[in-house]
Design a protein around this motif. Sequence first.
Motif, mmCIF file in Angstrom:
data_model
loop_
_atom_site.group_PDB
_atom_site.id
_atom_site.type_symbol
_atom_site.label_atom_id
_atom_site.label_comp_id
_atom_site.label_asym_id
_atom_site.label_seq_id
_atom_site.Cartn_x
_atom_site.Cartn_y
_atom_site.Cartn_z
ATOM 1 N N TYR A 9 9.328 0.932 25.505
ATOM 2 C CA TYR A 9 7.888 0.693 25.455
ATOM 3 C C TYR A 9 7.125 1.816 26.152
ATOM 4 O O TYR A 9 6.136 2.327 25.611
ATOM 5 C CB TYR A 9 7.536 -0.656 26.077
ATOM 6 C CG TYR A 9 6.053 -0.905 26.028
ATOM 7 C CD1 TYR A 9 5.425 -1.166 24.814
ATOM 8 C CD2 TYR A 9 5.271 -0.813 27.168
ATOM 9 C CE1 TYR A 9 4.052 -1.344 24.739
ATOM 10 C CE2 TYR A 9 3.903 -0.994 27.105
ATOM 11 C CZ TYR A 9 3.296 -1.252 25.895
ATOM 12 O OH TYR A 9 1.935 -1.412 25.824
ATOM 13 N N CYS A 10 7.564 2.218 27.332
ATOM 14 C CA CYS A 10 6.883 3.299 28.057
ATOM 15 C C CYS A 10 6.834 4.578 27.216
ATOM 16 O O CYS A 10 5.800 5.238 27.144
ATOM 17 C CB CYS A 10 7.586 3.581 29.381
ATOM 18 S SG CYS A 10 7.393 2.295 30.619
ATOM 19 N N LEU A 13 4.056 4.840 24.385
ATOM 20 C CA LEU A 13 2.628 4.951 24.670
ATOM 21 C C LEU A 13 2.133 6.374 24.431
ATOM 22 O O LEU A 13 2.845 7.337 24.696
ATOM 23 C CB LEU A 13 2.346 4.514 26.115
ATOM 24 C CG LEU A 13 2.631 3.036 26.401
ATOM 25 C CD1 LEU A 13 2.439 2.727 27.873
ATOM 26 C CD2 LEU A 13 1.766 2.132 25.547
ATOM 27 N N LYS A 92 4.109 -5.623 29.258
ATOM 28 C CA LYS A 92 3.567 -4.572 28.388
ATOM 29 C C LYS A 92 2.096 -4.316 28.698
ATOM 30 O O LYS A 92 1.661 -3.164 28.761
ATOM 31 C CB LYS A 92 3.744 -4.940 26.911
ATOM 32 C CG LYS A 92 5.167 -4.803 26.439
ATOM 33 C CD LYS A 92 5.290 -5.156 24.966
ATOM 34 C CE LYS A 92 6.705 -4.951 24.472
ATOM 35 N NZ LYS A 92 6.820 -5.234 23.044
ATOM 36 N N ALA A 96 0.691 -0.740 30.092
ATOM 37 C CA ALA A 96 -0.388 -0.051 29.370
ATOM 38 C C ALA A 96 -1.587 0.162 30.297
ATOM 39 O O ALA A 96 -2.228 1.215 30.264
ATOM 40 C CB ALA A 96 -0.792 -0.846 28.137
ATOM 41 N N ARG A 99 -0.973 3.065 32.598
ATOM 42 C CA ARG A 99 -1.249 4.312 31.893
ATOM 43 C C ARG A 99 -2.747 4.590 31.864
ATOM 44 O O ARG A 99 -3.204 5.703 32.118
ATOM 45 C CB ARG A 99 -0.690 4.246 30.471
ATOM 46 C CG ARG A 99 -0.949 5.510 29.659
ATOM 47 C CD ARG A 99 -0.720 5.252 28.166
ATOM 48 N NE ARG A 99 -1.283 6.318 27.377
ATOM 49 C CZ ARG A 99 -2.571 6.421 27.059
ATOM 50 N NH1 ARG A 99 -3.451 5.532 27.455
ATOM 51 N NH2 ARG A 99 -2.999 7.443 26.347
ATOM 52 N N SER A 117 -4.307 3.667 23.384
ATOM 53 C CA SER A 117 -3.054 3.204 23.992
ATOM 54 C C SER A 117 -1.875 3.371 23.058
ATOM 55 O O SER A 117 -0.790 2.934 23.336
ATOM 56 C CB SER A 117 -3.181 1.739 24.410
ATOM 57 O OG SER A 117 -3.439 0.948 23.291
#
Length: 118
Positions: A9-10, A13, A92, A96, A99, A117
């Motif tokens: 997931y990271c 992004l 998640k 996000a 970030r 995103s």
Amino acid sequence: MTPAAARKYCASLKGATYDLKWGADHVYSVGGRMFAVVGDPSHKEAGLGFKVDDHRFLELTDRKGIIPAPYLARAKWVLVQDYKSLADADLKTLIARSRELIVAKLPKKLQLELKGSG
């Protein structure tokens, strides 16, 4: 969520870059600044670390399985030691948001390039 799912997931992004630091920690950055760290499970302080909004720091660290991140707590980073402490969707959302918090501190030109995103 598993550490592998967190890493995936990271990396997904927008603008995320990956680096292996401190021996075996998976570090995800945007604009050259860290927004998440997925620790090596063999380390004592393994887990998922990320920056949170100031007002969420105490709320999150009051939960079982989430502590102030070693060395980064003063910058409002948390360390999720037990991935089951939060639902996958919540993790998640928090990653996000981490970030976004980092992007907001970058130069305006770079912010525009990284907007979204995605």
